[in-house]
Design a protein around this motif. Structure first.
Motif, PDB file in Angstrom:
ATOM      1  N   SER A 207       0.746  -1.315  -0.019  1.00 45.15           N
ATOM      2  CA  SER A 207       0.053  -0.212  -0.107  1.00 45.15           C
ATOM      3  C   SER A 207       0.973   1.239   0.160  1.00 45.15           C
ATOM      4  N   ALA A 208       1.991   1.135  -0.685  1.00 47.20           N
ATOM      5  CA  ALA A 208       2.891   2.347  -0.636  1.00 47.20           C
ATOM      6  C   ALA A 208       3.365   2.658  -1.918  1.00 47.20           C
ATOM      7  N   GLU A 209       3.185   3.759  -2.265  1.00 44.65           N
ATOM      8  CA  GLU A 209       4.049   4.596  -3.477  1.00 44.65           C
ATOM      9  C   GLU A 209       4.829   5.647  -3.145  1.00 44.65           C
ATOM     10  N   ALA A 210       5.761   6.189  -3.918  1.00 46.53           N
ATOM     11  CA  ALA A 210       6.659   7.113  -3.523  1.00 46.53           C
ATOM     12  C   ALA A 210       6.458   8.511  -4.438  1.00 46.53           C
ATOM     13  N   LEU A 211       6.224   9.554  -3.964  1.00 46.23           N
ATOM     14  CA  LEU A 211       6.125  10.820  -4.826  1.00 46.23           C
ATOM     15  C   LEU A 211       7.498  11.497  -4.739  1.00 46.23           C
TER      16      LEU A 211
END
Lengths: 333, 333, 333, 333
Positions: A207-211
């Protein structure tokens, strides 16, 4: 066996372990021991100073990026088939407060300098028309095509000349890098990208994306926008931990290579049936409804993509032994 | 030992186990085997037909609820110290597209029919003023006070008479129910509540709250709003699984009882120092800066809450043995 | 005779004549011969280089000003009784995309450095709270009180120190200047004001206000926002012509002096009944319902302003002979 | 002589007279003696009960209409060349809070049931895609084409079947009616139109359009939205008076007939050069740059419309004698 989407795959072991390891009291939001490491870790990966925020979804990451680059009265040039344009239920419009998506064309959902300039040429520089303020490209694209560094740089040069911000939707950024074999820097900031949505979920995350902000100043307001959008999870350490676990030992790259290899195996089997060159982990096949049915009868499932076309997406956990039967079945059609 | 916030506590074992058990390929978004059970499971708990959506944060849950109840040109009555008013960085304004929060008063962050009517009485029924369309209350409140069913019902009656939607921010709903000992139905829809943000994260969850619609029709648009806000996680099953795990065997209630019991132990020790009656898991103490310092010197940490006041929040994992030393230290001040 | 509001007065002769004179074909929007003169004309009046846009209403002018100064996730400090807060149906929230109005106190709807600092002191500098980005004051205020240059400058100094933009709602700016007798520059940019809504409608105009940017760069985006809000009238010359006609020969100042003089006559008659000092063209009187009734029986009409209070507003066309009978009646109460 | 746009024409005498006649004190906003007559007057014209609001611009009228029909997360089908899509700087997106315009095709900027259904067929009924909620057509279109009652009804039937609201942008509604010779009812509510932006400004008005709600309930919220957008002019009587003056004695229809007749004269002269049939007051000509130049050398001015094309727009005040020289010059090319 399902090939609907890499979205549906389980999380990879390193991610589950990292979540368990993070299951201890720490500072809430993004003040914990994991979250505070992201800037350094991504700065190292990208060989320049970046600011990195975890975000629970790619849709939110993309939308926050666009909101950082484009004011409410501006426009965002993107491919007409871009995820931001057709699959996010208007999220970019929500986050930007009504900025207008300005769709341009290109094969395989790839923009080219020519198609972008053609679109820009239709916009009068007057107050009656929404003025372009940003360009968004997807790498790998919605059809599994990959922008090479020089292709991004050519678009980056337009952005530079016209004063547009450049966003890369990297929902499958890992697959693109695995294909290109270049440094992540080459296809991003060195080519003019200002903000990258770096996807982890399709690639084995939970459940993690990076911006990633290559112009760190842009991150300051985005921290407020993230909170305001209800995306500042109180137990943010579990997101940061997932990302760190996938960066450690290049799990992100290994996972992407595995998915790409699985797609390549299908592509080889498909031969002339391919609608697009297979460069990442998506395979678009020409198949009759009967052929599609016959594959499904063998236990393989996937989306129809218009009449006489099918989309198959491979995932980090599709090893050769899992995909071989499908490749065989396609070859035998 | 930290008593900053229940936000910072780890996730409880049942939640971690549920995540691991959900780690298998399934349909993306909310079509998986866990997500589709939520409606039934919550309908059972609330003894009426509800629609339930998982949401990653309480801020997003609250904001989606308010957007479902109030148009952009409307107003939401809430306590001046409500989380939605002072701690969400304008998230309700973002989700409602600029609806106005209309703050009313009341001890312990509790609204009363009198304070709500007083506020409503200041609003002229003309086009120049934002017209109230919803009321939002927090149960337990930001000061750990609990609305009893009849108190909610009294506010619900105002809403009914005035055509306002009624939202309950239940970030600590479990703590309220543990205190009240009533059915969750009694303090929600039976008392006029239309939408409930049912918190799990502060109570031992990892990243899942539930948004409960007692008027199921309100959920339809909210499904689009959730996606549009980037809150439709592609691997939603991990959120649904957390919630189901906490509902099973009443883990949610056990956790809340534990946190409440810990707070009660501190309250007993605090005696006259209490700023508010302790009904849930928050304790507000009158302490001089020197007294606060002396507690910190013993290894306890917490927020100052203005001069001469401290806030201590207990969590599901604060057993008697963990809290006793703090209770003792408070008693000894 | 009606003293409800200066809003309701007719337009003054110079304005009607200017409209008739402008009734010829010209370039649409704001490219006509009248509109293009506004920048120079207002730059002269304000003794500095300004950008000036016509706007059909004060509400739109105020809201565009605030949108130029405050991002969607920011806050605007204003008086709790400011027009922008209580009488514009959420227009500032609409134009700013949900920025939060942060109400502060002060007698006669006037903010002071103390009340502003008190409010600012309650806001934590963290991502959970809306951060102040602008301050809005009304001159003359909603109670007819006037900010002198040094009073504005004291607030301007706070804005400067804290990085806030400073907006002046000058719906009755002419009345304020007529009272102060100073240069318009003294109470605006020289005191730190960034944007002024310069009202003409209440002062004898028909449908034109001016939005004055003392930082000309702020006007660039506002031109797009004005169009986007549907406020770029295609026959804009009729608005520009109204404004120019009122600037010519200081009609704006003459009109304001007349209205102020009428109010002063009423104030003298009212004596101890005055709720606020009368500095502009609004008179707030303590009157019993019976007294109010007796005035109405004589043919004077006005708003009740809470129990035992009445508001009387004079206009540019209220000559001494028109107001004298009301003054007499008040004195005779 | 200029043929850039009917936007640039002066106001007609009846309008100026009406403004002068309204120049007396009355109730502010829309409580005056003129504004309160609009509902009845338009109900009579449209042979059904309507609610009518004055609005200062067509852009605002269109945007308020769309906001009444489409929620922020919905979509509005319109022609790709519709004014709302390309010439309003994103105003529909602003007023609807980010609803998405969904462009469809058709000759002469006219939608057909086929092109609308083709577009609708591309939209999946799932939460990832913006769902259509309204259809907007322009009558007469941006290319001066007119929808006949049965053509509107065919689109109305689609709207009915699909649950879409139907908006008509009638910036040149008068020209359409003058061409059709039908009752205004036939081409609006009888054909399924829910809201009409009835243009007066291009047709000899000064600053007033009318927004007509055939479902009167839709007007209630719009009254708040109008105020919130800063479009509730305090001296609204001057707008209402303009409209009433143009309805009286069918000035609106006479003006449109004059403009249409002027265009017809040009069309006859143009013969094969016409790009679109001339049905209203716009003439699109095939001309080489040299031919365009030669017309300009004779004192006629107009917009180039792409290479080798020119747009000429006639106005209410273009009598035969004024247009004849241009017609002659075109014929002589």
């Amino acid at each position: 066996m399902r090939f609907f989407s890499d979205n549906a795959a389980p999380a990879c072991p390193a991610v589950l372990e990292a979540i368990a390891a993070a299951n201890t009291l720490d500072t809430a939001y993004d003040g914990d021991g994991w979250s505070v490491k992201l800037d350094d870790r991504f700065s190292e990966l990208f060989e320049t100073r970046v600011r990195a925020l975890w975000i629970a979804t790619g849709t939110a990451a993309n939308s926050l990026a666009l909101a950082a680059l484009c004011p409410p009265h501006g426009g965002v040039v993107c491919h007409s088939e871009a995820h931001v344009n057709v699959d996010e239920c208007g999220a970019p419009e929500f986050y930007t407060h009504g900025a207008k998506l300005l769709p341009a064309d290109g094969d395989g959902a790839k923009l080219t300098p020519e198609t972008v300039e053609a679109l820009l040429g239709t916009i009068r520089d007057d107050v009656h028309q929404v003025q372009p303020r940003a360009l968004s490209i997807t790498n790998a694209t919605e059809y599994g095509r990959v922008y090479a560094p020089d292709e991004v740089a050519a678009l980056g040069a337009i952005c530079d000349r016209r004063g547009l911000g450049l966003h890369m939707d990297g929902a499958r950024f890992a697959n693109a890098i695995a294909h290109l074999g270049c440094s992540p820097a080459d296809v991003t900031w060195r080519a003019g990208v200002d903000v990258l949505s770096f996807g982890f979920v399709k690639n084995g995350g939970l459940s993690a994306e990076a911006l990633i902000f290559f112009k760190p100043d842009l991150a300051a307001d985005t921290r407020y926008r993230r909170k305001r959008a209800g995306h500042l999870l109180s137990k943010g350490r579990y997101l940061a931990a997932q990302i760190l676990a996938m960066l450690d030992g290049d799990v992100w790259l290994e996972n992407a290579r595995a998915a790409n290899a699985a797609a390549a195996m299908l592509a080889t089997a498909a031969g002339d049936r391919l609608v697009h060159p297979v460069e990442a982990n998506e395979v678009f096949l020409r198949v009759t409804p009967e052929e599609a049915e016959s594959l499904r009868a063998l236990g393989f499932d996937f989306y129809d993509w218009g009449p006489d076309e099918a989309r198959l997406v491979t995932s980090w956990n599709h090893g050769a032994e899992a995909v071989a039967p499908l490749a065989q079945a396609i070859a035998a059609l």
